[in-house]
Design a protein around this motif. Structure first.
Motif, short mmCIF file in Angstrom:
data_model
loop_
_atom_site.label_atom_id
_atom_site.label_comp_id
_atom_site.label_asym_id
_atom_site.label_seq_id
_atom_site.Cartn_x
_atom_site.Cartn_y
_atom_site.Cartn_z
N ASN A 1 44.50 71.19 17.86
CA ASN A 1 45.93 71.17 17.56
C ASN A 1 46.47 72.55 17.25
N ALA A 2 45.68 73.36 16.53
CA ALA A 2 46.13 74.70 16.18
C ALA A 2 46.26 75.60 17.40
N VAL A 3 45.31 75.49 18.33
CA VAL A 3 45.28 76.40 19.48
C VAL A 3 46.22 75.94 20.59
N TYR A 4 46.21 74.64 20.89
CA TYR A 4 46.95 74.14 22.05
C TYR A 4 47.99 73.07 21.72
N GLU A 5 48.12 72.74 20.43
CA GLU A 5 49.07 71.70 19.98
C GLU A 5 48.74 70.33 20.56
N TRP A 6 47.47 70.10 20.91
CA TRP A 6 47.07 68.79 21.42
C TRP A 6 47.08 67.76 20.29
N SER A 7 47.18 66.50 20.68
CA SER A 7 47.02 65.40 19.71
C SER A 7 45.67 64.72 19.95
N PHE A 8 45.20 64.04 18.94
CA PHE A 8 43.85 63.47 18.99
C PHE A 8 43.78 62.08 18.39
N VAL A 9 42.84 61.30 18.93
CA VAL A 9 42.33 60.12 18.25
C VAL A 9 40.90 60.46 17.85
N GLY A 10 40.58 60.32 16.58
CA GLY A 10 39.24 60.60 16.09
C GLY A 10 38.56 59.32 15.67
N THR A 11 37.33 59.09 16.13
CA THR A 11 36.61 57.87 15.79
C THR A 11 35.31 58.19 15.08
N ASP A 12 34.84 57.25 14.28
CA ASP A 12 33.54 57.39 13.64
C ASP A 12 33.12 56.01 13.15
N SER A 13 31.80 55.80 13.04
CA SER A 13 31.29 54.53 12.52
C SER A 13 31.07 54.60 11.01
N ASP A 14 31.32 55.77 10.41
CA ASP A 14 31.15 55.99 8.97
C ASP A 14 32.52 55.95 8.30
N GLU A 15 32.74 54.89 7.51
CA GLU A 15 34.06 54.72 6.89
C GLU A 15 34.37 55.82 5.89
N LYS A 16 33.35 56.31 5.16
CA LYS A 16 33.58 57.40 4.21
C LYS A 16 34.04 58.67 4.94
N ALA A 17 33.47 58.92 6.11
CA ALA A 17 33.87 60.08 6.91
C ALA A 17 35.32 59.95 7.35
N ILE A 18 35.68 58.77 7.81
CA ILE A 18 37.07 58.52 8.24
C ILE A 18 38.03 58.73 7.07
N GLN A 19 37.66 58.25 5.90
CA GLN A 19 38.54 58.39 4.73
C GLN A 19 38.70 59.86 4.34
N ASN A 20 37.65 60.65 4.49
CA ASN A 20 37.78 62.07 4.16
C ASN A 20 38.66 62.79 5.17
#
Length: 318
Positions: free
Chosen positions: A133-152
């Protein structure tokens, strides 16, 4: 169906020309950002100041400082014992994806929020979306199977207002799947990216961690440094790196028209032959491999697409 085997293109080595750290760290600048970095310097036998790259606290502070210096981040923290990624190497993945997308866009890197990426295994650090996002202003969907990671990651996003509309998060409820339940029928991603777990067991990851720290400290140690270690899903899975990437390739074939380029980091060169073989089994149209290196560590990004050259050029980034 694609009858001919796609050409395998290998490009680049060392840090990307756009990488702000390609000539090394500007510690003078970084210490102005984070004065406490001074605490991790010492004088060696040659009367030269050296940074303690073997200290997990030093590495975390260094990488946080790099995010502030180069990628416009205000708040960034990760929980104890979660993976602290080396920012220059992670940034190179983003810069290489920019070049990859340009190859399908008349040599022009597409920018803006309409260019959407899917980060598989975002971890607790949210680094790839931050840099993209900083370099190219792209948007993202981020996934993970670790709920604590997602919350952070959610805390990081909320702590940086410019990221709130740029990054969305999704918990992968079934750790055996990669794209299933994540890529929906209406989704269109310019790219997917992933830093897969590369060990097949906790024991293998622990041995690798001990070896890494022993090399950095130039002395043998018996216990891993936990902040270098990461959590289960970050560092190991059944089948290790090759098992994970093989699963990813087979799942990618179910979404051939919804993603322009699928990509993954590959840490073990010996896995490439098997990866290329699997890609040919699912009839991809093109494969590209980007070699990368940071310090002594070498890796590569493998990218593949199911779209013909005409379909690639017809892809709308806006």
């Amino acid at each position: 169906m694609q009858n001919e085997k796609p050409e395998i293109v290998v490009e680049k080595i060392k840090l990307h020309p756009k990488n702000p750290n390609r000539f090394g760290y500007n510690f003078e600048q970084l210490i102005k950002i984070s004065p406490e970095l001074k605490d991790f310097f010492s004088i060696n036998e040659y009367h030269t100041q050296v940074f303690d790259f073997s200290n997990p606290k030093a590495i975390k502070l260094l990488n946080k400082s790099l995010l502030i210096a180069h990628y416009d981040i205000g708040f960034w923290e990760i929980p104890e014992n979660y993976l602290c990624p080396p920012i220059p190497g992670r940034a190179d993945y983003i810069y290489n994806i920019g070049d990859l997308l340009a190859s399908s866009n008349n040599g022009i890197i597409p920018v803006g929020e309409t260019v959407q990426g899917l980060d598989i295994g975002i971890g607790a650090n949210c680094v790839y979306p931050i840099i993209g996002n900083a370099v190219y202003e792209w948007s993202f969907v981020g996934t993970d199977s670790d709920e604590k990671a997602i919350q952070n990651c959610k805390k990081i996003i909320e702590g940086n207002s410019k990221l709130i509309d740029a990054i969305s998060l999704q918990l992968q409820i079934n750790s055996r799947h990669i794209f299933k339940n994540i890529i929906l029928p209406e989704d269109r991603f310019a790219f997917t990216m992933c830093n897969p777990p590369f060990h097949s067991s906790k024991e293998e990851a622990t041995i690798s961690n001990i070896r890494k720290i022993s090399n950095l400290q130039n002395t043998r140690i018996d216990k891993p440094a936990l902040n270098f270690g990461g959590q289960n899903a970050e560092l190991w899975c059944e089948g290790g790196e090759i098992g994970f990437i093989t699963q990813m390739i087979y799942e990618s074939a179910k979404y051939p028209l919804q993603v322009l380029w699928f990509t993954t980091l590959v840490s073990k060169k010996d896995n490439l032959k098997s990866i290329y073989k699997t890609l040919n089994k699912v009839d991809v149209v093109a494969i590209k491999t980007f070699d990368m290196a940071q310090g002594q560590k070498k890796s590569r990004v493998v990218a593949w697409t199911f779209l013909s050259e005409a379909q690639q050029k017809a892809w709308k980034f806006e």
